[in-house]
Design a protein around this motif. Structure first.
Motif, PDB file in Angstrom:
ATOM      1  N   THR A  26      91.965 -35.584  12.931  1.00 54.61           N
ATOM      2  CA  THR A  26      91.315 -34.569  12.100  1.00 54.61           C
ATOM      3  C   THR A  26      89.809 -34.652  12.223  1.00 54.61           C
ATOM      4  O   THR A  26      89.248 -35.711  12.461  1.00 54.61           O
ATOM      5  N   ARG A  27      89.165 -33.500  12.063  1.00 54.56           N
ATOM      6  CA  ARG A  27      87.716 -33.446  12.094  1.00 54.56           C
ATOM      7  C   ARG A  27      87.199 -33.311  10.672  1.00 54.56           C
ATOM      8  O   ARG A  27      87.939 -32.967   9.760  1.00 54.56           O
ATOM      9  N   GLY A  28      85.923 -33.554  10.503  1.00 57.15           N
ATOM     10  CA  GLY A  28      85.348 -33.444   9.171  1.00 57.15           C
ATOM     11  C   GLY A  28      85.252 -31.999   8.725  1.00 57.15           C
ATOM     12  O   GLY A  28      85.012 -31.103   9.530  1.00 57.15           O
ATOM     13  N   ALA A  29      85.485 -31.767   7.434  1.00 54.99           N
ATOM     14  CA  ALA A  29      85.384 -30.405   6.912  1.00 54.99           C
ATOM     15  C   ALA A  29      84.518 -30.375   5.666  1.00 54.99           C
ATOM     16  O   ALA A  29      84.587 -29.427   4.890  1.00 54.99           O
ATOM     17  N   SER A  30      83.701 -31.396   5.476  1.00 56.26           N
ATOM     18  CA  SER A  30      82.855 -31.460   4.286  1.00 56.26           C
ATOM     19  C   SER A  30      81.711 -30.466   4.384  1.00 56.26           C
ATOM     20  O   SER A  30      81.001 -30.427   5.386  1.00 56.26           O
ATOM     21  N   THR A  31      81.538 -29.695   3.347  1.00 55.44           N
ATOM     22  CA  THR A  31      80.389 -28.798   3.269  1.00 55.44           C
ATOM     23  C   THR A  31      79.207 -29.551   2.648  1.00 55.44           C
ATOM     24  O   THR A  31      79.366 -30.665   2.133  1.00 55.44           O
ATOM     25  N   ILE A  32      78.051 -28.948   2.700  1.00 55.08           N
ATOM     26  CA  ILE A  32      76.880 -29.546   2.049  1.00 55.08           C
ATOM     27  C   ILE A  32      77.140 -29.697   0.557  1.00 55.08           C
ATOM     28  O   ILE A  32      76.763 -30.702  -0.053  1.00 55.08           O
ATOM     29  N   THR A  33      77.825 -28.720  -0.032  1.00 57.24           N
ATOM     30  CA  THR A  33      78.138 -28.792  -1.462  1.00 57.24           C
ATOM     31  C   THR A  33      79.075 -29.958  -1.747  1.00 57.24           C
ATOM     32  O   THR A  33      78.879 -30.699  -2.722  1.00 57.24           O
ATOM     33  N   MET A  34      80.085 -30.153  -0.912  1.00 54.85           N
ATOM     34  CA  MET A  34      81.007 -31.269  -1.086  1.00 54.85           C
ATOM     35  C   MET A  34      80.292 -32.606  -0.938  1.00 54.85           C
ATOM     36  O   MET A  34      80.528 -33.553  -1.697  1.00 54.85           O
ATOM     37  N   GLN A  35      79.397 -32.694   0.028  1.00 59.61           N
ATOM     38  CA  GLN A  35      78.644 -33.937   0.211  1.00 59.61           C
ATOM     39  C   GLN A  35      77.723 -34.194  -0.982  1.00 59.61           C
ATOM     40  O   GLN A  35      77.516 -35.339  -1.378  1.00 59.61           O
ATOM     41  N   THR A  36      77.205 -33.118  -1.547  1.00 56.37           N
ATOM     42  CA  THR A  36      76.310 -33.273  -2.701  1.00 56.37           C
ATOM     43  C   THR A  36      77.059 -33.815  -3.911  1.00 56.37           C
ATOM     44  O   THR A  36      76.587 -34.749  -4.574  1.00 56.37           O
ATOM     45  N   VAL A  37      78.231 -33.235  -4.213  1.00 51.99           N
ATOM     46  CA  VAL A  37      78.982 -33.733  -5.372  1.00 51.99           C
ATOM     47  C   VAL A  37      79.493 -35.144  -5.117  1.00 51.99           C
ATOM     48  O   VAL A  37      79.588 -35.953  -6.049  1.00 51.99           O
ATOM     49  N   LYS A  38      79.826 -35.455  -3.872  1.00 48.28           N
ATOM     50  CA  LYS A  38      80.244 -36.830  -3.562  1.00 48.28           C
ATOM     51  C   LYS A  38      79.101 -37.795  -3.839  1.00 48.28           C
ATOM     52  O   LYS A  38      79.281 -38.834  -4.480  1.00 48.28           O
ATOM     53  N   ASN A  39      77.916 -37.455  -3.352  1.00 51.92           N
ATOM     54  CA  ASN A  39      76.757 -38.341  -3.541  1.00 51.92           C
ATOM     55  C   ASN A  39      76.371 -38.475  -5.013  1.00 51.92           C
ATOM     56  O   ASN A  39      75.930 -39.545  -5.448  1.00 51.92           O
ATOM     57  N   LEU A  40      76.548 -37.395  -5.768  1.00 52.07           N
ATOM     58  CA  LEU A  40      76.137 -37.417  -7.176  1.00 52.07           C
ATOM     59  C   LEU A  40      77.155 -38.084  -8.092  1.00 52.07           C
ATOM     60  O   LEU A  40      76.777 -38.815  -9.016  1.00 52.07           O
ATOM     61  N   PHE A  41      78.447 -37.824  -7.850  1.00 49.92           N
ATOM     62  CA  PHE A  41      79.455 -38.187  -8.843  1.00 49.92           C
ATOM     63  C   PHE A  41      80.545 -39.140  -8.360  1.00 49.92           C
ATOM     64  O   PHE A  41      81.212 -39.761  -9.196  1.00 49.92           O
ATOM     65  N   LEU A  42      80.751 -39.249  -7.060  1.00 44.56           N
ATOM     66  CA  LEU A  42      81.916 -39.969  -6.559  1.00 44.56           C
ATOM     67  C   LEU A  42      81.527 -41.205  -5.761  1.00 44.56           C
ATOM     68  O   LEU A  42      80.407 -41.674  -5.834  1.00 44.56           O
ATOM     69  N   TRP A  43      82.454 -41.711  -5.002  1.00 45.93           N
ATOM     70  CA  TRP A  43      82.275 -42.960  -4.263  1.00 45.93           C
ATOM     71  C   TRP A  43      82.489 -42.686  -2.780  1.00 45.93           C
ATOM     72  O   TRP A  43      82.993 -41.637  -2.381  1.00 45.93           O
ATOM     73  N   SER A  44      82.116 -43.650  -1.951  1.00 46.65           N
ATOM     74  CA  SER A  44      82.310 -43.493  -0.508  1.00 46.65           C
ATOM     75  C   SER A  44      83.602 -44.161  -0.046  1.00 46.65           C
ATOM     76  O   SER A  44      84.416 -43.576   0.653  1.00 46.65           O
ATOM     77  N   ARG A  45      83.787 -45.402  -0.396  1.00 46.57           N
ATOM     78  CA  ARG A  45      84.981 -46.171  -0.040  1.00 46.57           C
ATOM     79  C   ARG A  45      85.344 -47.041  -1.229  1.00 46.57           C
ATOM     80  O   ARG A  45      84.484 -47.419  -1.994  1.00 46.57           O
ATOM     81  N   PRO A  46      86.616 -47.413  -1.405  1.00 46.07           N
ATOM     82  CA  PRO A  46      87.802 -47.010  -0.639  1.00 46.07           C
ATOM     83  C   PRO A  46      88.389 -45.722  -1.210  1.00 46.07           C
ATOM     84  O   PRO A  46      87.704 -44.971  -1.904  1.00 46.07           O
ATOM     85  N   LEU A  47      89.696 -45.514  -0.942  1.00 47.56           N
ATOM     86  CA  LEU A  47      90.433 -44.345  -1.456  1.00 47.56           C
ATOM     87  C   LEU A  47      89.730 -43.041  -1.089  1.00 47.56           C
ATOM     88  O   LEU A  47      89.525 -42.162  -1.926  1.00 47.56           O
ATOM     89  N   ALA A  48      89.381 -42.925   0.200  1.00 47.00           N
ATOM     90  CA  ALA A  48      88.661 -41.732   0.655  1.00 47.00           C
ATOM     91  C   ALA A  48      89.484 -40.464   0.466  1.00 47.00           C
ATOM     92  O   ALA A  48      88.947 -39.405   0.146  1.00 47.00           O
ATOM     93  N   SER A  49      90.807 -40.552   0.657  1.00 49.52           N
ATOM     94  CA  SER A  49      91.663 -39.365   0.505  1.00 49.52           C
ATOM     95  C   SER A  49      91.655 -38.875  -0.937  1.00 49.52           C
ATOM     96  O   SER A  49      91.586 -37.671  -1.202  1.00 49.52           O
ATOM     97  N   LEU A  50      91.725 -39.805  -1.879  1.00 48.67           N
ATOM     98  CA  LEU A  50      91.672 -39.435  -3.296  1.00 48.67           C
ATOM     99  C   LEU A  50      90.324 -38.821  -3.635  1.00 48.67           C
ATOM    100  O   LEU A  50      90.238 -37.842  -4.392  1.00 48.67           O
ATOM    101  N   ARG A  51      89.261 -39.380  -3.068  1.00 51.81           N
ATOM    102  CA  ARG A  51      87.925 -38.832  -3.311  1.00 51.81           C
ATOM    103  C   ARG A  51      87.818 -37.406  -2.778  1.00 51.81           C
ATOM    104  O   ARG A  51      87.233 -36.534  -3.423  1.00 51.81           O
ATOM    105  N   LYS A  52      88.399 -37.167  -1.606  1.00 52.76           N
ATOM    106  CA  LYS A  52      88.361 -35.822  -1.035  1.00 52.76           C
ATOM    107  C   LYS A  52      89.019 -34.801  -1.961  1.00 52.76           C
ATOM    108  O   LYS A  52      88.530 -33.680  -2.128  1.00 52.76           O
ATOM    109  N   LEU A  53      90.137 -35.189  -2.572  1.00 48.60           N
ATOM    110  CA  LEU A  53      90.810 -34.290  -3.502  1.00 48.60           C
ATOM    111  C   LEU A  53      89.927 -33.991  -4.709  1.00 48.60           C
ATOM    112  O   LEU A  53      89.929 -32.870  -5.230  1.00 48.60           O
TER     113      LEU A  53
ATOM    114  N   LEU B 267      85.306 -29.996  -7.715  1.00 45.64           N
ATOM    115  CA  LEU B 267      83.912 -30.228  -8.113  1.00 45.64           C
ATOM    116  C   LEU B 267      82.962 -29.354  -7.298  1.00 45.64           C
ATOM    117  O   LEU B 267      81.984 -28.818  -7.823  1.00 45.64           O
ATOM    118  N   ALA B 268      83.238 -29.215  -6.000  1.00 47.63           N
ATOM    119  CA  ALA B 268      82.379 -28.405  -5.136  1.00 47.63           C
ATOM    120  C   ALA B 268      82.420 -26.933  -5.541  1.00 47.63           C
ATOM    121  O   ALA B 268      81.388 -26.254  -5.563  1.00 47.63           O
TER     122      ALA B 268
END
Length: 253
Positions: free
Chosen positions: A127-154, A159-160
């Motif tokens: 699979t390739r990355g499908a993160s938008t700038i908005t998704m990356q922004t909410v990840k950086n502001l509110f979420l985590w990087s590792r572990p449980l990356a699949s759960l974070r993506k959901l 949020l985005a």
């Protein structure tokens, strides 16, 4: 014994009652824990909802979870907030064309890219990355990087969408450019421009902007000030795309 059951003694009846009470107490305790877990989850879910509204005014300067981690571990970080008006337009255009070419047209999620990722996964392909700038922004502001990356993506998806509905595209990009990491402890485009090239974000050249943009996916391995052949090729491609970005960046006007 005449075949009839002997009557339960008072002591036996008391024991049964105590066991029954203990069982009921155990169930009640389990229900209390479930309620606490649900209430905690709801409270945590409300945090980004409330913060998104608070982040709408331009005078508010949000920090990322990574910046908070650096503070908590006494690592420190470098960040100088700048408004989007004080960022070279070519840098904003380069980041959009490198990270999320459909930024001005989607509503937080690029459904076309997302469908492609799902199709690749179902076909057993990488699979390739499908993160938008908005998704990356909410990840950086509110979420985590590792572990449980699949759960974070959901968690990123709703949020985005919400983030995009509440904030303007300019504000989303402004926040992203000011919390993105451009090297260990280097956050935001102003600190990145000063650190890597010794200039302000407003005075970045087309080449410098392109190099910074292609560094974003892996700022620990890619150095825009000392690019290898591969990074130079990517930067050249983004430099050409940014020069022809036109309507792709119309939401920034």
């Amino acid at each position: 014994m005449n075949g009839l059951a002997e009557p339960i003694s008072d002591q036996g009846a008391e024991g049964l009652e105590m066991a029954s009470r203990a069982k009921r107490g155990s169930r009640a305790g389990a229900r209390r824990w479930v309620r606490r877990i649900v209430m905690t989850a709801l409270a945590l879910a409300l945090v980004p909802v409330v913060l998104t509204v608070l982040y709408a005014p331009s005078f508010v300067h949000p920090v990322s979870t990574l910046m908070l981690k650096d503070l908590a571990t006494f690592s420190g970080y470098e960040r100088r907030w700048v408004s989007l008006d004080d960022v070279a337009p070519v840098l904003a255009n380069s980041v959009i064309m490198s990270e999320d070419g459909q930024f001005c047209f989607h509503h937080g999620i690029d459904l076309g890219e997302l469908r492609g990722v799902v199709d690749d996964a179902l076909a057993g392909e990488a699979t390739r990355g499908a993160s938008t700038i908005t998704m990356q922004t909410v990840k950086n502001l509110f979420l985590w990087s590792r572990p449980l990356a699949s759960l974070r993506k959901l968690a990123e998806l709703p949020l985005a969408v919400y983030f995009d509905a509440v904030l303007s595209k300019r504000r989303i990009l402004e926040i992203y450019l000011n919390i993105a990491e451009w090297g260990p402890g280097i956050y935001g485009i102003e600190a990145a421009a000063q650190y890597h090239f010794g200039v302000s974000a407003k005075n970045l050249t087309r080449r410098q902007a392109a190099l910074l943009a292609v560094t974003l996916p892996n700022p620990y391995e890619r150095n825009p000030a000392k690019p290898g052949p591969g990074l130079r090729r990517l930067a050249h491609l983004i430099e050409r795309r940014a020069a022809k970005s036109g309507g792709y960046v119309g939401c920034l006007q």
